[in-house]
Design a protein around this motif. Structure first.
Motif, PDB file in Angstrom:
ATOM      1  N   VAL A   1       0.862  -1.180   0.000  1.00 26.63           N
ATOM      2  CA  VAL A   1       0.000   0.000   0.000  1.00 26.63           C
ATOM      3  C   VAL A   1       0.898   1.230   0.000  1.00 26.63           C
ATOM      4  CG1 VAL A   1      -1.776   1.292   1.223  1.00 26.63           C
ATOM      5  CG2 VAL A   1      -1.826  -1.206   1.240  1.00 26.63           C
TER       6      VAL A   1
ATOM      7  N   GLY B   1       0.857   5.530  -0.125  1.00 23.80           N
ATOM      8  CA  GLY B   1       0.023   6.693   0.095  1.00 23.80           C
ATOM      9  C   GLY B   1      -0.083   7.584  -1.132  1.00 23.80           C
ATOM     10  N   ALA B   2      -1.034   8.529  -1.086  1.00 28.57           N
ATOM     11  CA  ALA B   2      -1.215   9.444  -2.210  1.00 28.57           C
ATOM     12  C   ALA B   2       0.024  10.284  -2.461  1.00 28.57           C
ATOM     13  CB  ALA B   2      -2.424  10.352  -1.949  1.00 28.57           C
TER      14      ALA B   2
ATOM     15  N   LEU C   1       3.460   2.682   2.723  1.00 26.29           N
ATOM     16  CA  LEU C   1       2.730   2.545   3.979  1.00 26.29           C
ATOM     17  C   LEU C   1       2.804   1.126   4.536  1.00 26.29           C
ATOM     18  CD1 LEU C   1      -0.497   4.599   3.102  1.00 26.29           C
ATOM     19  CD2 LEU C   1       1.606   5.384   4.223  1.00 26.29           C
TER      20      LEU C   1
ATOM     21  N   TRP D   1      -5.187   2.278  -8.275  1.00 24.83           N
ATOM     22  CA  TRP D   1      -5.500   3.418  -7.412  1.00 24.83           C
ATOM     23  C   TRP D   1      -6.809   3.125  -6.682  1.00 24.83           C
ATOM     24  CZ3 TRP D   1      -3.799   7.324  -4.829  1.00 24.83           C
ATOM     25  CH2 TRP D   1      -4.644   8.337  -4.393  1.00 24.83           C
TER      26      TRP D   1
ATOM     27  N   SER E   1      -7.837   6.559  -0.988  1.00 27.25           N
ATOM     28  CA  SER E   1      -6.823   7.518  -1.436  1.00 27.25           C
ATOM     29  C   SER E   1      -5.404   6.946  -1.299  1.00 27.25           C
ATOM     30  CB  SER E   1      -6.942   8.842  -0.662  1.00 27.25           C
ATOM     31  OG  SER E   1      -8.157   9.467  -0.952  1.00 27.25           O
ATOM     32  N   HIS E   2      -5.225   5.746  -1.797  1.00 29.51           N
ATOM     33  CA  HIS E   2      -3.878   5.187  -1.812  1.00 29.51           C
ATOM     34  C   HIS E   2      -3.715   4.267  -3.028  1.00 29.51           C
ATOM     35  CE1 HIS E   2      -5.728   1.913   0.957  1.00 29.51           C
ATOM     36  NE2 HIS E   2      -5.615   1.400  -0.244  1.00 29.51           N
ATOM     37  N   TYR E   3      -2.443   4.021  -3.358  1.00 23.38           N
ATOM     38  CA  TYR E   3      -2.111   3.096  -4.430  1.00 23.38           C
ATOM     39  C   TYR E   3      -2.010   1.686  -3.847  1.00 23.38           C
ATOM     40  CZ  TYR E   3      -0.547   7.353  -6.864  1.00 23.38           C
ATOM     41  OH  TYR E   3      -0.471   8.590  -7.438  1.00 23.38           O
TER      42      TYR E   3
END
Length: 357
Positions: free
Chosen positions: A21, A23-24, A29, A92, A97-99
């Motif tokens: 994961v 973050g934007a 993360l 996405w 709001s994360h990849y």
């Protein structure tokens, strides 16, 4: 929407897939599973990873909805834990709001590697994808630069270090068996070091010079010098119509033939080498076909050779200009290197074709 805990987390924890994961802000993360160990540590910008460097704009486009997915096929060797190729996809997750990075074993790439040798499939797929994706021009340029660096390092540092290592082992043997020959061994080692340094400087010069400014080499001179230096019998046959193609494709031919000659010197123990160049018609334009055959000890091309990239580099050199290179060999049967490269039509042919229209 993907339910991370219910659908993917158990598979990642069981090491069936890799999961990460991001973050934007592109900060890592979370990472689960060895298949994503090639990504940078948690808390680091994901684009610090070798395979994602230069892809900030692509990730931003993914988050903005300009593309659905980023796919990285045949990824391998980016970390010690990644011993087999994987396919990684970047998605996405708008709700969170994360990849999301999902890595899966790439069984097709693994099968090709077992047949053709280490990493060729991964590099060829990456090159084809980069050439086809006009929206990823910057990433393609960076990837080609990395491949070029790897090839030049192999052609200079690796061969020079192998030569030095051989001399060091001989000197160690002479210390106990024949001390009088130590001085000669040291002189040979010094000569290998000086030669390696000169070749490294030449490689640095090539890296500083665009490919289209490099001069076409003298292939016949390369073959003659090799024969005189090694003491093998060399037969050179070049059809008149093939000479223009040799001048046009000289740099590619020289790079491939140089690697083949190094293999002959180091492994083949050949007595006779034959070079033959012809021009053949093709569906579009013409093709230069070059063959280099030796009567040496040969080898089994299907047997993987970890840590050796010479044959892979020969194939890549041909593919980068739209050609191909094949190697045929068997133990005790010698080796045939066959190069087929596209060449442009001669000026006279182009002019007559224009008048005919």
């Amino acid at each position: 929407m993907i339910d991370l805990s219910a659908e993917l987390l158990p598979a990642a924890e069981a090491d069936v897939i890799g999961l990460a994961v991001i973050g934007a802000d592109r900060a890592m993360l979370r990472k689960i599973g060895r298949l994503v160990e090639w990504l940078p540590p948690v808390g680091t910008d994901c684009c610090d990873c070798m395979l994602l460097v230069g892809m900030e704009s692509e990730l931003a486009g993914l988050a903005a909805g300009q593309r659905d997915v980023i796919a990285l096929a045949g990824v391998r060797g980016a970390s010690p834990a990644l011993s087999q190729p994987v396919t990684a996809v970047v998605l996405w997750n708008a709700a969170q709001s994360h990849y999301l990075v999902i890595a899966m074993p790439d069984f097709a790439a693994r099968q090709v590697e077992l047949l053709l040798g280490s990493e060729r499939r991964a590099r060829r797929l990456m090159e084809q994808q980069l050439e086809a994706a006009s929206s990823e021009v910057r990433f393609a340029s960076l990837a080609r630069t990395r491949l070029r660096l790897a090839r030049d390092l192999h052609d200079t540092l690796v061969h020079s270090i192998v030569a030095l290592l051989t001399q060091i082992r001989l000197i160690r043997h002479y210390l106990s068996a024949d001390p009088a020959r130590v001085a000669d061994g040291l002189a040979t080692a010094e000569e290998a070091a000086v030669s390696g340094l000169a070749r490294a400087r030449e490689a640095i010069g090539r890296l500083r010079m665009p490919d289209d400014l490099e001069l076409n080499p003298d292939v016949e001179g390369l073959l003659t010098d090799f024969a005189e230096r090694i003491g093998v019998e060399m037969s050179i046959e070049i059809d008149d119509r093939a000479r223009d193609g040799l001048r046009e494709c000289g740099m590619t031919v020289q790079r491939i033939i140089s690697e083949a000659l190094r293999n002959i010197q180091a492994h083949a123990k050949a007595r006779h080498v034959r070079f033959h160049a012809v021009e053949q018609p093709a569906a579009v334009g013409r093709r230069l076909v070059v063959e280099l055959r030796d009567d040496g000890s040969g080898f089994d091309p299907a047997v993987p050779k970890p840590g050796h990239f010479g044959l892979i580099g020969m194939v890549e050199f041909a593919e980068l200009v739209g050609g191909d290179c094949t190697v045929e060999s068997a133990p005790g049967k010698g080796t045939l290197v066959r190069i087929s490269l596209p060449v442009a039509a001669p000026p006279a042919a182009r002019s007559s074709g224009t008048l005919a229209d």
